[in-house]
Scaffold this active site. Structure first.
Site, PDB file in Angstrom:
ATOM      1  N   LYS A   7      12.905  -5.962  -2.836  1.00 55.13           N
ATOM      2  CA  LYS A   7      13.321  -7.495  -3.369  1.00 55.13           C
ATOM      3  C   LYS A   7      11.941  -8.088  -3.861  1.00 55.13           C
ATOM      4  O   LYS A   7      12.249  -9.170  -4.657  1.00 55.13           O
ATOM      5  CB  LYS A   7      13.895  -8.287  -2.160  1.00 55.13           C
ATOM      6  CG  LYS A   7      15.027  -7.517  -1.547  1.00 55.13           C
ATOM      7  CD  LYS A   7      15.478  -8.286  -0.125  1.00 55.13           C
ATOM      8  CE  LYS A   7      16.299  -7.546   0.737  1.00 55.13           C
ATOM      9  NZ  LYS A   7      16.198  -7.870   1.991  1.00 55.13           N
ATOM     10  N   GLY A   8      10.940  -7.625  -3.399  1.00 53.52           N
ATOM     11  CA  GLY A   8       9.702  -8.514  -3.563  1.00 53.52           C
ATOM     12  C   GLY A   8       9.270  -8.915  -5.138  1.00 53.52           C
ATOM     13  O   GLY A   8       8.920  -9.851  -5.419  1.00 53.52           O
ATOM     14  N   ASP A  54      -0.537  -1.708  -3.183  1.00 54.91           N
ATOM     15  CA  ASP A  54      -1.404  -1.616  -1.911  1.00 54.91           C
ATOM     16  C   ASP A  54      -1.890  -0.396  -1.636  1.00 54.91           C
ATOM     17  O   ASP A  54      -2.797   0.106  -2.402  1.00 54.91           O
ATOM     18  CB  ASP A  54      -0.249  -2.336  -0.905  1.00 54.91           C
ATOM     19  CG  ASP A  54      -1.096  -2.390   0.416  1.00 54.91           C
ATOM     20  OD1 ASP A  54      -2.416  -2.887   0.487  1.00 54.91           O
ATOM     21  OD2 ASP A  54      -0.563  -2.387   1.418  1.00 54.91           O
ATOM     22  N   LYS A  67      -4.304  -4.749  -4.439  1.00 51.41           N
ATOM     23  CA  LYS A  67      -5.274  -4.812  -3.245  1.00 51.41           C
ATOM     24  C   LYS A  67      -6.137  -3.515  -3.455  1.00 51.41           C
ATOM     25  O   LYS A  67      -5.750  -2.297  -2.916  1.00 51.41           O
ATOM     26  CB  LYS A  67      -4.642  -4.733  -1.952  1.00 51.41           C
ATOM     27  CG  LYS A  67      -3.978  -6.053  -1.356  1.00 51.41           C
ATOM     28  CD  LYS A  67      -3.534  -5.733   0.061  1.00 51.41           C
ATOM     29  CE  LYS A  67      -2.665  -6.853   0.470  1.00 51.41           C
ATOM     30  NZ  LYS A  67      -2.009  -6.742   1.641  1.00 51.41           N
ATOM     31  N   PHE A  80      -3.131 -10.032   4.191  1.00 46.48           N
ATOM     32  CA  PHE A  80      -1.910 -10.080   4.196  1.00 46.48           C
ATOM     33  C   PHE A  80      -1.200 -11.159   3.426  1.00 46.48           C
ATOM     34  O   PHE A  80      -1.398 -12.395   4.083  1.00 46.48           O
ATOM     35  CB  PHE A  80      -0.936  -9.557   5.265  1.00 46.48           C
ATOM     36  CG  PHE A  80       0.356  -9.170   5.253  1.00 46.48           C
ATOM     37  CD1 PHE A  80       0.680  -7.995   5.029  1.00 46.48           C
ATOM     38  CD2 PHE A  80       1.271 -10.120   5.399  1.00 46.48           C
ATOM     39  CE1 PHE A  80       1.947  -7.438   5.149  1.00 46.48           C
ATOM     40  CE2 PHE A  80       2.785  -9.725   5.114  1.00 46.48           C
ATOM     41  CZ  PHE A  80       3.001  -8.233   4.898  1.00 46.48           C
ATOM     42  N   VAL A  81      -0.331 -11.306   2.423  1.00 51.91           N
ATOM     43  CA  VAL A  81       0.203 -12.233   1.519  1.00 51.91           C
ATOM     44  C   VAL A  81       1.580 -12.364   1.768  1.00 51.91           C
ATOM     45  O   VAL A  81       2.143 -11.532   1.672  1.00 51.91           O
ATOM     46  CB  VAL A  81      -0.635 -12.296   0.275  1.00 51.91           C
ATOM     47  CG1 VAL A  81      -2.046 -12.769   0.409  1.00 51.91           C
ATOM     48  CG2 VAL A  81      -0.297 -11.188  -0.459  1.00 51.91           C
ATOM     49  N   ASP A 134       7.279 -10.825   1.249  1.00 50.12           N
ATOM     50  CA  ASP A 134       7.812 -11.170   2.547  1.00 50.12           C
ATOM     51  C   ASP A 134       6.957 -10.939   3.808  1.00 50.12           C
ATOM     52  O   ASP A 134       6.078  -9.909   3.665  1.00 50.12           O
ATOM     53  CB  ASP A 134       9.047 -10.731   2.646  1.00 50.12           C
ATOM     54  CG  ASP A 134       9.031  -9.386   2.995  1.00 50.12           C
ATOM     55  OD1 ASP A 134       8.397  -8.496   2.328  1.00 50.12           O
ATOM     56  OD2 ASP A 134       9.655  -8.672   4.011  1.00 50.12           O
ATOM     57  N   ARG A 173       9.809 -15.437   1.395  1.00 52.54           N
ATOM     58  CA  ARG A 173       9.853 -14.863  -0.069  1.00 52.54           C
ATOM     59  C   ARG A 173      10.191 -16.360  -1.283  1.00 52.54           C
ATOM     60  O   ARG A 173       9.733 -16.232  -2.036  1.00 52.54           O
ATOM     61  CB  ARG A 173      11.124 -14.006  -0.501  1.00 52.54           C
ATOM     62  CG  ARG A 173      10.941 -12.680   0.372  1.00 52.54           C
ATOM     63  CD  ARG A 173      11.892 -11.929   0.009  1.00 52.54           C
ATOM     64  NE  ARG A 173      12.188 -10.688   0.624  1.00 52.54           N
ATOM     65  CZ  ARG A 173      11.822  -9.519   0.597  1.00 52.54           C
ATOM     66  NH1 ARG A 173      10.627  -9.368  -0.277  1.00 52.54           N
ATOM     67  NH2 ARG A 173      11.801  -8.417   1.255  1.00 52.54           N
TER      68      ARG A 173
HETATM   69  P1  IMP Z   1       2.212   0.450  -0.881  1.00 46.34           P
HETATM   70  O1  IMP Z   1       3.260   1.571  -1.061  1.00 46.34           O
HETATM   71  O2  IMP Z   1       1.404   0.431   0.194  1.00 46.34           O
HETATM   72  O3  IMP Z   1       1.524   0.237  -2.332  1.00 46.34           O
HETATM   73  O4  IMP Z   1       3.067  -0.963  -0.834  1.00 46.34           O
HETATM   74  C1  IMP Z   1       3.590  -1.622  -1.467  1.00 46.34           C
HETATM   75  C2  IMP Z   1       4.705  -2.323  -0.848  1.00 46.34           C
HETATM   76  O5  IMP Z   1       4.211  -2.901   0.639  1.00 46.34           O
HETATM   77  C3  IMP Z   1       4.958  -3.853  -1.730  1.00 46.34           C
HETATM   78  O6  IMP Z   1       5.951  -3.514  -2.608  1.00 46.34           O
HETATM   79  C4  IMP Z   1       5.119  -4.800  -0.453  1.00 46.34           C
HETATM   80  O7  IMP Z   1       6.487  -4.637  -0.081  1.00 46.34           O
HETATM   81  C5  IMP Z   1       4.212  -4.137   0.937  1.00 46.34           C
HETATM   82  N1  IMP Z   1       3.151  -4.967   0.851  1.00 46.34           N
HETATM   83  C6  IMP Z   1       1.917  -4.442   0.618  1.00 46.34           C
HETATM   84  N2  IMP Z   1       0.970  -5.434   1.026  1.00 46.34           N
HETATM   85  C7  IMP Z   1       1.773  -6.665   1.125  1.00 46.34           C
HETATM   86  C8  IMP Z   1       1.331  -7.991   1.522  1.00 46.34           C
HETATM   87  O8  IMP Z   1       0.200  -8.193   1.636  1.00 46.34           O
HETATM   88  N3  IMP Z   1       2.390  -8.990   1.755  1.00 46.34           N
HETATM   89  C9  IMP Z   1       3.678  -8.457   1.829  1.00 46.34           C
HETATM   90  N4  IMP Z   1       4.135  -7.177   1.446  1.00 46.34           N
HETATM   91  C10 IMP Z   1       2.982  -6.384   1.331  1.00 46.34           C
HETATM   92 MG    MG Z   2       7.994  -4.908  -2.228  1.00 46.82          MG
END
Ligand code: IMP
Ligand code: MG
Length: 171
Positions: free
Chosen positions: A37-38, A97, A125, A146-147, A153, A159
């Protein structure tokens, strides 16, 4: 909570990315795919800054792990219904991330044989990367904090904050 990116800075970055997309795909059409949903806020603002024939759809995944740390296992919960074959697809995500989610989604959507595939991430990041994936359009490179806010969220909360804020430790 401490603001990391204000609503004005977000609006400016979204406008810049919209202009880049409009320029890069001049004369063509694009399909935006938002990751629920982000990315819903980012997609809805970005779509309005793209002066092209644009459509959009949504996809949803679940990544396992604790609230702040993913294990890297990604599962598809909701797929797109838009035909993507020979389309210019732009995957729209709130934050890049570890890169595991976008790697999974990119591979999944490539099976539809789009004409092109780009990634737009509002936040990046880079120091957290595990999978080798980069975004073609990035709003902000941020430190390993962490944001929350503007779609992001913590356990489904925050959100709806208009600014992107750093979640306090223990919060
Ligand atoms: P990745 O697969 O590790 O790149 O993760 C991406 C997902 O992790 C994003 O779509 C977010 O839902 C969640 N995420 C990663 N870092 C943060 C953060 O700092 N705040 C909130 N959600 C995060
Ligand atoms: Mg997300």
């Amino acid at each position: 909570m401490e603001k990391l990116v204000t609503r004005e800075e977000i609006a400016e970055a979204v406008n810049r990315i919209g202009r880049q997309v409009t320029h890069d795909f001049a004369g063509e059409s694009v399909v935006l795919i938002g990751v629920l949903k982000g990315a819903c806020m980012f997609l809805s603002d970005l779509a309005r800054q793209i002066e092209l024939n644009a459509t959009f759809d949504f996809i949803a995944v679940r990544s396992y792990g604790t609230k702040k740390h993913t294990t890297g296992e990604v599962q598809l919960i909701k797929d797109v219904t838009t035909p993507l074959r020979d389309q210019n697809v732009i995957l729209v995500e709130d934050i890049l991330d570890t890169g595991l989610t976008l790697t999974f989604l990119k591979n999944h959507l490539m099976e539809h044989r789009p004409r092109s595939m780009k990634i737009a991430a509002l936040l990046d990041k880079p120091t957290r990367r595990v999978a080798s994936v980069e975004a073609d359009y990035v709003g902000f490179r941020i430190p390993d904090k962490f944001v929350v806010g503007y779609g992001l969220d913590y356990a489904e909360r925050f959100r709806n904050l208009p600014d992107i804020c750093i979640l306090e430790e223990g919060g």
